[in-house]
Design an enzyme around this catalytic site. Structure first.
Site, PDB file in Angstrom:
ATOM      1  N   ALA A 199       4.089 -24.874   5.815  1.00  0.00           N
ATOM      2  CA  ALA A 199       2.837 -24.365   6.370  1.00  0.00           C
ATOM      3  C   ALA A 199       2.993 -22.926   6.851  1.00  0.00           C
ATOM      4  O   ALA A 199       4.027 -22.545   7.417  1.00  0.00           O
ATOM      5  CB  ALA A 199       2.386 -25.239   7.536  1.00  0.00           C
ATOM      6  N   HIS A 208       0.847  -1.193   0.000  1.00  0.00           N
ATOM      7  CA  HIS A 208       0.000   0.000   0.000  1.00  0.00           C
ATOM      8  C   HIS A 208       0.882   1.242   0.000  1.00  0.00           C
ATOM      9  O   HIS A 208       1.982   1.230   0.561  1.00  0.00           O
ATOM     10  CB  HIS A 208      -0.874   0.041   1.263  1.00  0.00           C
ATOM     11  CG  HIS A 208      -1.874  -1.065   1.331  1.00  0.00           C
ATOM     12  ND1 HIS A 208      -3.032  -1.065   0.600  1.00  0.00           N
ATOM     13  CD2 HIS A 208      -1.872  -2.210   2.034  1.00  0.00           C
ATOM     14  CE1 HIS A 208      -3.709  -2.168   0.864  1.00  0.00           C
ATOM     15  NE2 HIS A 208      -3.027  -2.888   1.723  1.00  0.00           N
ATOM     16  N   LYS A 261      20.642 -23.610   5.213  1.00  0.00           N
ATOM     17  CA  LYS A 261      21.696 -24.379   4.556  1.00  0.00           C
ATOM     18  C   LYS A 261      21.250 -24.674   3.137  1.00  0.00           C
ATOM     19  O   LYS A 261      20.114 -24.402   2.752  1.00  0.00           O
ATOM     20  CB  LYS A 261      22.016 -25.673   5.306  1.00  0.00           C
ATOM     21  CG  LYS A 261      20.924 -26.727   5.278  1.00  0.00           C
ATOM     22  CD  LYS A 261      21.372 -27.969   6.027  1.00  0.00           C
ATOM     23  CE  LYS A 261      20.436 -29.130   5.766  1.00  0.00           C
ATOM     24  NZ  LYS A 261      20.922 -30.370   6.360  1.00  0.00           N
ATOM     25  N   ALA A 290       8.329 -23.862   7.632  1.00  0.00           N
ATOM     26  CA  ALA A 290       7.018 -23.441   8.131  1.00  0.00           C
ATOM     27  C   ALA A 290       7.140 -22.143   8.921  1.00  0.00           C
ATOM     28  O   ALA A 290       8.071 -21.959   9.700  1.00  0.00           O
ATOM     29  CB  ALA A 290       6.413 -24.531   9.006  1.00  0.00           C
TER      30      ALA A 290
END
Length: 157
Positions: free
Chosen positions: A98, A63, A139, A116
């Site tokens: 996730a 924005h 890594k 995740a």
């Protein structure tokens, strides 16, 4: 969609996708329910054989926040600056874990793994393993010799 490859698994009714005309997905990619993909004026390109964990978020823009006398929500798309939208590219063979967030202008290199919960604000090299907030290199998946062998085998298929 700009492009949808063969064998793509996508649950559009359980995802929040804006700007679908700027979304391209390669063959054999798996996009889970709960994804949030906001394609602004910039493209989101997802390569072949990419897998995502639950609830990925990818946003190709920002924005504008510097206009005096306007609330951020009142700034129009026409008032945005060119650098406030930038493509996101996820190259072939990546695993995006996730609850990962990937922001504008990022390229995830071929064969990379994103841990995740990571917030990815910078591009990463092919075969990287990155994680954290902001995401950093943990890594490499392979040595340079292993990368050559891996790519040779994949190209023979």
């Amino acid at each position: 969609m700009k492009h949808c490859g063969k064998g793509v698994f996508l649950r559009p009714m359980s995802c929040d996708i804006k700007g679908v005309e700027n979304l391209s997905v390669g063959d054999g990619t798996l996009i889970p329910k709960g994804c949030t993909f906001y394609c602004t004026r910039a493209e989101l390109r997802i390569g072949k054989k990419v897998i995502f964990g639950p609830k990925p978020t990818i946003i190709t823009g920002d924005h504008r926040i510097d206009i005096v006398g306007k609330h951020i929500i009142d700034v129009t798309d026409a008032e945005k600056l060119p650098d406030q939208d930038a493509p996101v590219v996820i190259e072939d063979g990546c695993w995006i874990g996730a609850n990962v967030t990937i922001l504008k202008g990022v390229t995830i290199g071929k064969g990379s793994v994103i841990a995740a919960g990571a917030v990815v604000t910078r591009s990463c090299d092919p075969y990287s393993i990155i994680g954290g907030i902001p995401a950093k290199l943990i890594k490499m998946r392979f040595t340079p010799e292993q990368i050559k062998e891996h790519e040779k085998i994949l190209n023979e298929r």
